[in-house]
Design a protein around this motif. Structure first.
Motif, PDB file in Angstrom:
ATOM      1  N   ASP A 125     -13.399 -22.927   6.010  1.00  0.00           N
ATOM      2  CA  ASP A 125     -14.206 -23.949   5.353  1.00  0.00           C
ATOM      3  C   ASP A 125     -13.317 -24.619   4.309  1.00  0.00           C
ATOM      4  OD1 ASP A 125     -16.083 -25.557   4.286  1.00  0.00           O
ATOM      5  OD2 ASP A 125     -17.459 -23.967   3.682  1.00  0.00           O
ATOM      6  N   ILE A 126     -12.740 -25.769   4.666  1.00  0.00           N
ATOM      7  CA  ILE A 126     -11.820 -26.477   3.777  1.00  0.00           C
ATOM      8  C   ILE A 126     -12.535 -27.707   3.247  1.00  0.00           C
ATOM      9  CG2 ILE A 126      -9.599 -27.635   3.578  1.00  0.00           C
ATOM     10  CD1 ILE A 126      -8.684 -25.939   5.974  1.00  0.00           C
ATOM     11  N   GLY A 127     -12.744 -27.753   1.937  1.00  0.00           N
ATOM     12  CA  GLY A 127     -13.385 -28.909   1.315  1.00  0.00           C
ATOM     13  C   GLY A 127     -14.798 -29.141   1.802  1.00  0.00           C
ATOM     14  N   GLY A 128     -15.498 -28.090   2.211  1.00  0.00           N
ATOM     15  CA  GLY A 128     -16.869 -28.214   2.653  1.00  0.00           C
ATOM     16  C   GLY A 128     -17.031 -28.680   4.082  1.00  0.00           C
ATOM     17  N   LYS A 129     -15.920 -28.853   4.828  1.00  0.00           N
ATOM     18  CA  LYS A 129     -16.012 -29.286   6.223  1.00  0.00           C
ATOM     19  C   LYS A 129     -16.229 -28.061   7.111  1.00  0.00           C
ATOM     20  CE  LYS A 129     -12.898 -33.134   5.529  1.00  0.00           C
ATOM     21  NZ  LYS A 129     -11.524 -33.534   5.639  1.00  0.00           N
ATOM     22  N   PRO A 130     -17.282 -28.067   7.886  1.00  0.00           N
ATOM     23  CA  PRO A 130     -17.514 -26.919   8.769  1.00  0.00           C
ATOM     24  C   PRO A 130     -16.507 -26.919   9.921  1.00  0.00           C
ATOM     25  CG  PRO A 130     -19.124 -28.617   9.198  1.00  0.00           C
ATOM     26  CD  PRO A 130     -18.326 -29.075   8.016  1.00  0.00           C
ATOM     27  N   SER A 131     -16.164 -25.762  10.406  1.00  0.00           N
ATOM     28  CA  SER A 131     -15.194 -25.638  11.495  1.00  0.00           C
ATOM     29  C   SER A 131     -15.879 -25.138  12.752  1.00  0.00           C
ATOM     30  CB  SER A 131     -14.067 -24.688  11.079  1.00  0.00           C
ATOM     31  OG  SER A 131     -13.371 -25.203   9.993  1.00  0.00           O
ATOM     32  N   PHE A 132     -17.060 -25.669  13.050  1.00  0.00           N
ATOM     33  CA  PHE A 132     -17.809 -25.203  14.205  1.00  0.00           C
ATOM     34  C   PHE A 132     -17.386 -25.889  15.493  1.00  0.00           C
ATOM     35  CE2 PHE A 132     -21.020 -24.747  10.693  1.00  0.00           C
ATOM     36  CZ  PHE A 132     -20.736 -23.412  10.471  1.00  0.00           C
ATOM     37  N   SER A 133     -16.950 -27.156  15.400  1.00  0.00           N
ATOM     38  CA  SER A 133     -16.555 -27.862  16.615  1.00  0.00           C
ATOM     39  C   SER A 133     -15.379 -28.798  16.311  1.00  0.00           C
ATOM     40  CB  SER A 133     -17.726 -28.667  17.186  1.00  0.00           C
ATOM     41  OG  SER A 133     -17.953 -29.806  16.397  1.00  0.00           O
ATOM     42  N   TYR A 134     -14.641 -29.089  17.346  1.00  0.00           N
ATOM     43  CA  TYR A 134     -13.486 -29.980  17.228  1.00  0.00           C
ATOM     44  C   TYR A 134     -13.931 -31.404  16.910  1.00  0.00           C
ATOM     45  CZ  TYR A 134      -9.171 -32.388  18.354  1.00  0.00           C
ATOM     46  OH  TYR A 134      -8.057 -33.172  18.286  1.00  0.00           O
ATOM     47  N   ILE A 135     -15.006 -31.865  17.554  1.00  0.00           N
ATOM     48  CA  ILE A 135     -15.477 -33.244  17.389  1.00  0.00           C
ATOM     49  C   ILE A 135     -15.872 -33.525  15.941  1.00  0.00           C
ATOM     50  CG2 ILE A 135     -17.257 -34.912  18.094  1.00  0.00           C
ATOM     51  CD1 ILE A 135     -15.147 -34.364  20.236  1.00  0.00           C
ATOM     52  N   GLU A 136     -16.522 -32.556  15.277  1.00  0.00           N
ATOM     53  CA  GLU A 136     -16.927 -32.763  13.886  1.00  0.00           C
ATOM     54  C   GLU A 136     -15.724 -32.940  12.955  1.00  0.00           C
ATOM     55  OE1 GLU A 136     -21.089 -30.523  13.058  1.00  0.00           O
ATOM     56  OE2 GLU A 136     -19.367 -29.231  13.485  1.00  0.00           O
ATOM     57  N   VAL A 147      -0.819 -31.803  23.465  1.00  0.00           N
ATOM     58  CA  VAL A 147      -0.372 -30.649  22.692  1.00  0.00           C
ATOM     59  C   VAL A 147      -1.058 -30.621  21.326  1.00  0.00           C
ATOM     60  CG1 VAL A 147       1.637 -29.651  21.491  1.00  0.00           C
ATOM     61  CG2 VAL A 147       1.830 -30.358  23.869  1.00  0.00           C
ATOM     62  N   ALA A 148      -1.181 -31.777  20.672  1.00  0.00           N
ATOM     63  CA  ALA A 148      -1.823 -31.844  19.356  1.00  0.00           C
ATOM     64  C   ALA A 148      -3.291 -31.421  19.443  1.00  0.00           C
ATOM     65  CB  ALA A 148      -1.716 -33.258  18.793  1.00  0.00           C
ATOM     66  N   ILE A 149      -4.011 -31.930  20.429  1.00  0.00           N
ATOM     67  CA  ILE A 149      -5.432 -31.607  20.563  1.00  0.00           C
ATOM     68  C   ILE A 149      -5.621 -30.123  20.854  1.00  0.00           C
ATOM     69  CG2 ILE A 149      -7.472 -31.967  22.018  1.00  0.00           C
ATOM     70  CD1 ILE A 149      -6.539 -34.920  22.258  1.00  0.00           C
ATOM     71  N   VAL A 150      -4.865 -29.597  21.811  1.00  0.00           N
ATOM     72  CA  VAL A 150      -4.987 -28.174  22.163  1.00  0.00           C
ATOM     73  C   VAL A 150      -4.588 -27.292  20.988  1.00  0.00           C
ATOM     74  CG1 VAL A 150      -4.057 -26.374  23.680  1.00  0.00           C
ATOM     75  CG2 VAL A 150      -4.731 -28.579  24.630  1.00  0.00           C
ATOM     76  N   MET A 151      -3.506 -27.645  20.316  1.00  0.00           N
ATOM     77  CA  MET A 151      -3.023 -26.844  19.186  1.00  0.00           C
ATOM     78  C   MET A 151      -4.045 -26.831  18.049  1.00  0.00           C
ATOM     79  SD  MET A 151       0.310 -27.493  16.785  1.00  0.00           S
ATOM     80  CE  MET A 151      -0.486 -28.854  15.951  1.00  0.00           C
ATOM     81  N   ASP A 192      -9.144 -19.886  16.642  1.00  0.00           N
ATOM     82  CA  ASP A 192      -8.410 -18.722  16.146  1.00  0.00           C
ATOM     83  C   ASP A 192      -8.743 -18.372  14.699  1.00  0.00           C
ATOM     84  OD1 ASP A 192      -6.482 -16.640  16.318  1.00  0.00           O
ATOM     85  OD2 ASP A 192      -5.035 -17.920  15.268  1.00  0.00           O
ATOM     86  N   TRP A 193      -8.702 -19.350  13.796  1.00  0.00           N
ATOM     87  CA  TRP A 193      -8.859 -19.046  12.378  1.00  0.00           C
ATOM     88  C   TRP A 193      -9.640 -20.152  11.680  1.00  0.00           C
ATOM     89  CZ3 TRP A 193      -4.191 -18.167   8.576  1.00  0.00           C
ATOM     90  CH2 TRP A 193      -4.645 -17.477   7.455  1.00  0.00           C
ATOM     91  N   PRO A 194     -10.932 -20.294  11.960  1.00  0.00           N
ATOM     92  CA  PRO A 194     -11.718 -21.358  11.333  1.00  0.00           C
ATOM     93  C   PRO A 194     -11.875 -21.114   9.832  1.00  0.00           C
ATOM     94  CG  PRO A 194     -13.132 -19.918  12.622  1.00  0.00           C
ATOM     95  CD  PRO A 194     -11.730 -19.465  12.855  1.00  0.00           C
TER      96      PRO A 194
END
Length: 176
Positions: free
Chosen positions: A84-95, A68-72, A80-82
């Protein structure tokens, strides 16, 4: 409603109770239930009860919480709503996974703990507002009660229980 006879043997010491359980089981009598004011270490093994499977359910519930945590987090923070928080890109989950580890841990523990409690209450039939099934109120304070089914052997059983150190032995009708 059919009634059957049971013997209630009352003890005042947990060590005496443990030796009594071993003697009663050695004589091949079936102990229906034991009521104690606190958990007695080793009593389940002495009675011959099967080990509990609550640890397996805890692991399964933890995996459900992790899923549930991973999917959420993947849906909310990546799809849904990527942001840019603190310079971290939101392109992939692994990053972003290192930032998600505390949430994964907390939801794993949350699901495991809460679902284990619910499972325990349902399995032991202890739901809210249920009337107590305790046959003697003294077992909530300082007495121990062993309940044994009687099958035409009341005299032999009463003699055996008296030899084991029971302070009180009562033959009672138990409704099914």
């Amino acid at each position: 409603m059919e009634a059957s006879k049971v013997i209630h043997a009352i003890y005042t010491d947990d060590d005496v109770l443990m030796s009594a359980v071993k003697k009663v089981k050695a004589e091949r009598f079936h102990i229906e239930e034991i009521y104690t004011p606190f958990p007695v270490h080793g009593l389940d093994k002495a009675m011959g009860l099967a080990p509990t499977r609550i640890a397996i359910t805890a692991f399964i519930y933890g995996l459900i919480g992790l899923t549930v945590a991973i999917v959420m987090m993947n849906f909310i923070m990546i799809e849904d709503w990527p942001q840019d928080i603190g310079g971290k890109p939101s392109f992939s989950y692994i990053e972003n996974m290192p930032a998600f580890v505390p949430i994964m841990f907390e939801l794993t523990v949350f699901f495991s703990a809460h679902l284990m409690v619910i499972t325990f209450y349902l399995r032991s039939r202890m739901w809210p507002f249920k009337n107590a099934e305790n046959p003697d109120p003294r077992t909530t304070d300082d007495h121990f009660l062993m309940e044994i089914a009687v099958d035409g052997n009341a005299e032999v059983l009463e003699s055996l229980l008296a030899d084991t150190g029971a302070v009180e032995i009562n033959l009672v009708d138990k409704a099914h």
